[in-house]
Design a protein around this motif. Structure first.
Motif, short mmCIF file in Angstrom:
data_model
loop_
_atom_site.label_atom_id
_atom_site.label_comp_id
_atom_site.label_asym_id
_atom_site.label_seq_id
_atom_site.Cartn_x
_atom_site.Cartn_y
_atom_site.Cartn_z
N VAL A 148 0.82 -1.21 0.00
CA VAL A 148 0.00 0.00 0.00
C VAL A 148 0.85 1.26 0.00
O VAL A 148 0.61 2.20 -0.76
CB VAL A 148 -0.96 -0.02 1.21
N ASP A 149 1.90 1.32 0.88
CA ASP A 149 2.67 2.55 0.99
C ASP A 149 4.17 2.36 0.80
O ASP A 149 4.94 3.31 0.94
CB ASP A 149 2.41 3.21 2.34
N GLY A 150 4.63 1.12 0.53
CA GLY A 150 6.03 0.88 0.25
C GLY A 150 6.96 0.96 1.45
O GLY A 150 8.16 1.15 1.28
N VAL A 151 6.44 0.81 2.67
CA VAL A 151 7.27 0.89 3.88
C VAL A 151 7.64 -0.52 4.33
O VAL A 151 6.75 -1.37 4.50
CB VAL A 151 6.51 1.62 5.01
N PRO A 152 8.94 -0.84 4.52
CA PRO A 152 9.32 -2.16 5.05
C PRO A 152 8.89 -2.28 6.51
O PRO A 152 9.17 -1.39 7.32
CB PRO A 152 10.86 -2.17 4.91
N ARG A 153 8.22 -3.38 6.84
CA ARG A 153 7.69 -3.55 8.19
C ARG A 153 7.86 -4.98 8.67
O ARG A 153 7.95 -5.92 7.88
CB ARG A 153 6.20 -3.19 8.25
N ILE A 154 7.92 -5.10 9.99
CA ILE A 154 7.81 -6.40 10.66
C ILE A 154 6.35 -6.57 11.02
O ILE A 154 5.79 -5.78 11.78
CB ILE A 154 8.70 -6.45 11.91
N ASN A 155 5.71 -7.58 10.46
CA ASN A 155 4.26 -7.71 10.54
C ASN A 155 3.85 -8.96 11.33
O ASN A 155 4.58 -9.97 11.35
CB ASN A 155 3.64 -7.82 9.13
N ALA A 156 2.68 -8.86 11.95
CA ALA A 156 2.03 -10.02 12.58
C ALA A 156 0.58 -10.00 12.15
O ALA A 156 -0.02 -8.93 11.96
CB ALA A 156 2.15 -9.97 14.10
N TYR A 157 0.02 -11.18 11.95
CA TYR A 157 -1.39 -11.27 11.56
C TYR A 157 -2.07 -12.31 12.42
O TYR A 157 -1.43 -13.17 13.02
CB TYR A 157 -1.53 -11.64 10.07
N ARG A 158 -3.38 -12.23 12.47
CA ARG A 158 -4.15 -13.16 13.29
C ARG A 158 -5.57 -13.24 12.76
O ARG A 158 -6.20 -12.21 12.49
CB ARG A 158 -4.17 -12.69 14.75
N LYS A 159 -6.05 -14.46 12.59
CA LYS A 159 -7.44 -14.65 12.17
C LYS A 159 -8.35 -14.41 13.37
O LYS A 159 -8.12 -14.94 14.45
CB LYS A 159 -7.65 -16.06 11.64
N VAL A 160 -9.38 -13.58 13.19
CA VAL A 160 -10.31 -13.27 14.29
C VAL A 160 -11.11 -14.52 14.61
O VAL A 160 -11.70 -15.14 13.73
CB VAL A 160 -11.24 -12.11 13.90
N ALA A 161 -11.12 -14.89 15.88
CA ALA A 161 -11.74 -16.15 16.30
C ALA A 161 -13.22 -16.17 15.92
O ALA A 161 -13.99 -15.29 16.29
CB ALA A 161 -11.60 -16.32 17.82
N GLY A 162 -13.61 -17.21 15.16
CA GLY A 162 -15.00 -17.43 14.81
C GLY A 162 -15.55 -16.51 13.74
O GLY A 162 -16.75 -16.56 13.47
N LEU A 163 -14.73 -15.66 13.14
CA LEU A 163 -15.21 -14.70 12.14
C LEU A 163 -14.31 -14.76 10.91
O LEU A 163 -13.11 -15.02 11.02
CB LEU A 163 -15.20 -13.28 12.71
N PRO A 164 -14.85 -14.48 9.72
CA PRO A 164 -14.03 -14.48 8.49
C PRO A 164 -13.27 -13.17 8.33
O PRO A 164 -13.40 -12.49 7.32
CB PRO A 164 -15.08 -14.69 7.39
N LEU A 165 -12.50 -12.81 9.34
CA LEU A 165 -11.76 -11.55 9.34
C LEU A 165 -10.31 -11.80 9.72
O LEU A 165 -10.00 -12.78 10.40
CB LEU A 165 -12.39 -10.56 10.33
N LEU A 166 -9.43 -10.91 9.27
CA LEU A 166 -8.00 -11.03 9.52
C LEU A 166 -7.49 -9.66 9.95
O LEU A 166 -7.74 -8.66 9.29
CB LEU A 166 -7.28 -11.49 8.25
N VAL A 167 -6.79 -9.60 11.11
CA VAL A 167 -6.17 -8.36 11.57
C VAL A 167 -4.67 -8.45 11.37
O VAL A 167 -4.06 -9.49 11.60
CB VAL A 167 -6.51 -8.06 13.04
N LEU A 168 -4.06 -7.33 10.93
CA LEU A 168 -2.63 -7.27 10.69
C LEU A 168 -2.08 -6.01 11.36
O LEU A 168 -2.72 -4.95 11.32
CB LEU A 168 -2.30 -7.23 9.19
N VAL A 169 -0.89 -6.13 11.94
CA VAL A 169 -0.20 -4.99 12.54
C VAL A 169 1.24 -5.03 12.06
O VAL A 169 1.89 -6.09 12.09
CB VAL A 169 -0.25 -5.04 14.08
N GLY A 170 1.74 -3.90 11.59
CA GLY A 170 3.12 -3.81 11.11
C GLY A 170 3.86 -2.66 11.76
O GLY A 170 3.34 -1.54 11.84
N LEU A 171 5.08 -2.93 12.26
CA LEU A 171 5.95 -1.89 12.80
C LEU A 171 7.15 -1.74 11.86
O LEU A 171 7.71 -2.75 11.41
CB LEU A 171 6.41 -2.26 14.21
N PRO A 172 7.56 -0.52 11.55
CA PRO A 172 8.62 -0.31 10.54
C PRO A 172 9.95 -0.90 11.00
O PRO A 172 10.30 -0.87 12.18
CB PRO A 172 8.69 1.21 10.40
N GLU A 173 10.68 -1.48 10.02
CA GLU A 173 11.99 -2.06 10.33
C GLU A 173 12.97 -1.00 10.84
O GLU A 173 13.90 -1.32 11.58
CB GLU A 173 12.58 -2.73 9.09
#
Length: 637
Positions: free
Chosen positions: A271-296
């Motif tokens: 989306v913005d071209g920033v290198p990041r360390i990312n973590a993702y997690r599927k929301v329990a019981g829902l068809p959703l995915l949350v992602l969080v990224g902190l810049p390297e």
């Protein structure tokens, strides 16, 4: 004999020192390199732990938003999922029509505005029947049978929350992105009766995302199961990454293929071209995915500086090398401390309790959110067993959780109770995840606990609204029918009689007409209090509406005559209590009532039939001359 030259002598004298200095320099450089390498590893572990904690925190808040909307959907389903009226007409096929015009129960219920006011982000709230016709709501009169969520609700064997989206909807002439939430309506036999649905604006997640302090270049994203973007903070200035976009990095797709539920990866954000360390997690019981990224850039490696320092050490003295290594270490330490402080600020600013514990159940960390929820300070809790928070009846819960964590299992979010410092209990929602070291060994557990007392109170208020009379706070018709059915089942198992007392107030309409509805309401409240005081503790007093009340008497004995005598004793107490004048302000109003008694044993007749029979018994007492005008009741014992 040749004497050594001055140069060779000097060399021989300095050689041991030079070798010692070189060895010491090599040792110091090696130690510095190892220290920096270890700090780099710990730094990456902290980065991973920080993103994992934030993504779990974000998941909990997303679940909270969806849960609030789902509570409203389930409440609307309870309100509008009514049993057919006993006197409803039937179609030639013998089925009770499900049209709103043939369901005065639905028409008499309050509209949906009261529910929607509890959550303004909930749009297009509506209830549809089995054919897809919208009976009540913003789309009343439309037919939604062709919608995917309606087809899915019909196909599912049980009612459950269905999440679709993101989709574009036009609301009041404005195009908005929404998540479509739906729940099927089914009766006790599992027959599909219709669907309740609503559109949740994606702006509902703004408050959740904007509270996260991710720094200047951190980012958090909510996506659907097909990776369609639902919400992002911050939105990129270059216009990319709009709602509905499925453009993601190859690293994310590869990580999801390897571990669909949760994981980490390092990539340059598309989306913005920033290198990041990312973590993702599927929301329990829902068809959703949350992602969080902190810049390297927040987690610098330091290897280039180390190479430079090694060149300087090779060209200068041991002192310069030691000084450079020391400065490198301090610089890395400051950067790591800054990142650690940011991570700690996120944890400390959270209103949720974020706690880590060892595998033997002792507290390792305790944030301010935990202090606010439980009342214990960090000094009082760190090093202490977490069992201090467990009520006596839930002590086995911690042992079970520790066993699952030691087996490496993830503990899904669940609701439970914990003790505060003052001895009171608090309702919380808990999610627990294992914490592993760089070698993958389980070393601790991370727990996030949210205070859901307000949510529980809201659910209780909604339940009270659905099952009690708004004026008298007595059980309403829905709750009475449920208790009557259980009383029939209990009476059949224990061979004991029960009875229904149908009570109609005499001359109540003139009170309303003469003194106004406010005086009439106060009189109804007085009547309800006297009824509750007159009956037995095990009896149920309910208000059907208007001036009609019902008393359900259980466990009147195995003998029919004895049971009828017991019911008559309750009736006499009721008549005596209602015959006393009612003091309403400065008015003294004389009251009286007509009471019909209908005994019952077992489940031979439906609750509706028993209620009609008690109504007709009351009618026969009140108007003996008009009994022939009332449709015949079922022949009950």
């Amino acid at each position: 004999m040749r004497w050594p030259s001055p140069f060779s002598k000097r060399l021989r004298d300095w050689l041991p020192y030079a070798v010692g200095v070189a060895l010491l320099a090599t040792l110091l450089i090696s130690l510095a390199a190892v220290a920096i390498w270890q700090e780099r590893g710990r730094q990456r572990e902290r980065a991973t732990l920080a993103t994992q904690t934030i993504v779990r925190l974000l998941e909990a808040h997303v679940v909270d938003v969806i849960s609030q909307a789902d509570v409203l959907l389930r409440t609307v389903a309870l309100h509008y999922h009514l049993p057919p009226r006993a006197d409803a007409r039937t179609t030639p096929s013998g089925q009770v029509p499900r049209s709103l015009r043939e369901h005065p129960e639905l028409a008499a219920l309050p509209g949906l505005e009261g529910y929607r006011a509890l959550m303004p982000a909930l749009l297009s709230l509506c209830v549809a029947d089995v054919s897809g016709e919208v009976l009540i709501g913003d789309e009343q009169g439309d037919n939604i049978a062709a919608r995917d969520d309606f087809q899915q609700a019909r196909a599912l064997p049980k009612s459950g929350l269905i999440v679709r989206g993101p989709v574009q909807e036009t609301v009041d002439g404005e195009v908005r992105w929404v998540l479509r939430l739906s729940r099927g309506l089914r009766n006790e036999s599992g027959e599909f009766l219709g669907m309740v649905s609503a559109d949740l604006s994606t702006d509902a997640f703004a408050a959740v995302f904007t509270t996260l302090n991710l720094g200047e270049r951190g980012a958090a994203t909510l996506r659907a199961a097909d990776l369609s973007m639902i919400y992002r903070h911050p939105w990129p200035a270059n216009g990319r990454g709009v709602v509905g976009s499925k453009e993601v990095s190859p690293q994310l797709r590869a990580a999801l293929a390897a571990s669909p539920d949760s994981g980490e990866f390092v990539a340059t954000t598309v989306v913005d071209g920033v290198p990041r360390i990312n973590a993702y997690r599927k929301v329990a019981g829902l068809p959703l995915l949350v992602l969080v990224g902190l810049p390297e850039s927040d987690f610098p490696s330091g290897w280039n500086l180390l190479d430079t320092s090694l060149l300087l050490v090779a060209a200068t003295t041991l002192l310069v090398a030691a000084y450079a290594a020391l400065q490198l270490y301090r610089s890395s330490k400051r950067q790591l401390d800054a990142v650690q402080r940011r991570y700690e600020a996120i944890v400390e600013s959270s209103h949720d309790a974020i706690i880590s514990k060892s595998l033997d159940g002792r507290v390792l960390s305790w944030n301010t959110g935990a202090e606010a929820i439980f009342g214990w300070s960090a000094e009082e809790m760190i090093g202490q067993p977490l069992l201090r928070l467990f009520p006596p009846d839930l002590l086995d819960e911690e042992a079970h959780i520790l066993q699952r964590l030691q087996r490496g299992e993830r503990v899904e979010a669940f609701d439970t109770r914990r003790l505060r410092k003052d001895g009171s209990t608090v309702a919380i929602s808990v999610s627990i995840s294992p914490v592993r070291d760089g070698q993958g060994q389980l070393v601790a557990a991370s727990k996030i606990a949210r205070d859901i007392t307000r949510q529980k109170m809201l659910e209780e208020q909604i339940r009270t609204l659905a099952f009690t009379d708004a004026l008298t706070r007595l059980p309403n018709r829905r709750l009475l029918m449920d208790r009557l059915e259980r009383a029939q089942q209990n009476g059949q198992r224990q061979t004991e009689w029960g009875a229904l007392l149908f009570i109609d107030l005499d001359r109540f309409k003139p009170v309303n007409d003469t003194h106004g509805h406010e005086v009439g309401d106060q009189m109804l409240i007085s009547v309800s209090r006297r009824l509750q005081a007159a009956v037995r503790e095990a009896d149920t007093v309910a208000r059907l509406g208007g001036d009609e009340f019902v008393v359900l008497c259980e466990r009147l004995g195995a003998d029919e005559t004895q049971a009828l005598r017991g019911a008559q004793m309750v009736r006499d107490k009721v008549l005596l209590a209602l015959a006393q004048p009612h003091q309403i302000g400065e008015l003294l109003l004389q009251g009286s009532a007509s009471v019909g008694i209908q005994p019952f044993l077992g489940t031979q007749f439906t609750p509706v039939e028993l209620l009609r029979a008690a109504d007709q018994a009351m009618y026969a007492v009140k108007r003996p001359a008009c009994v022939h005008q009332v449709p015949a009741a079922p022949q009950l014992p």
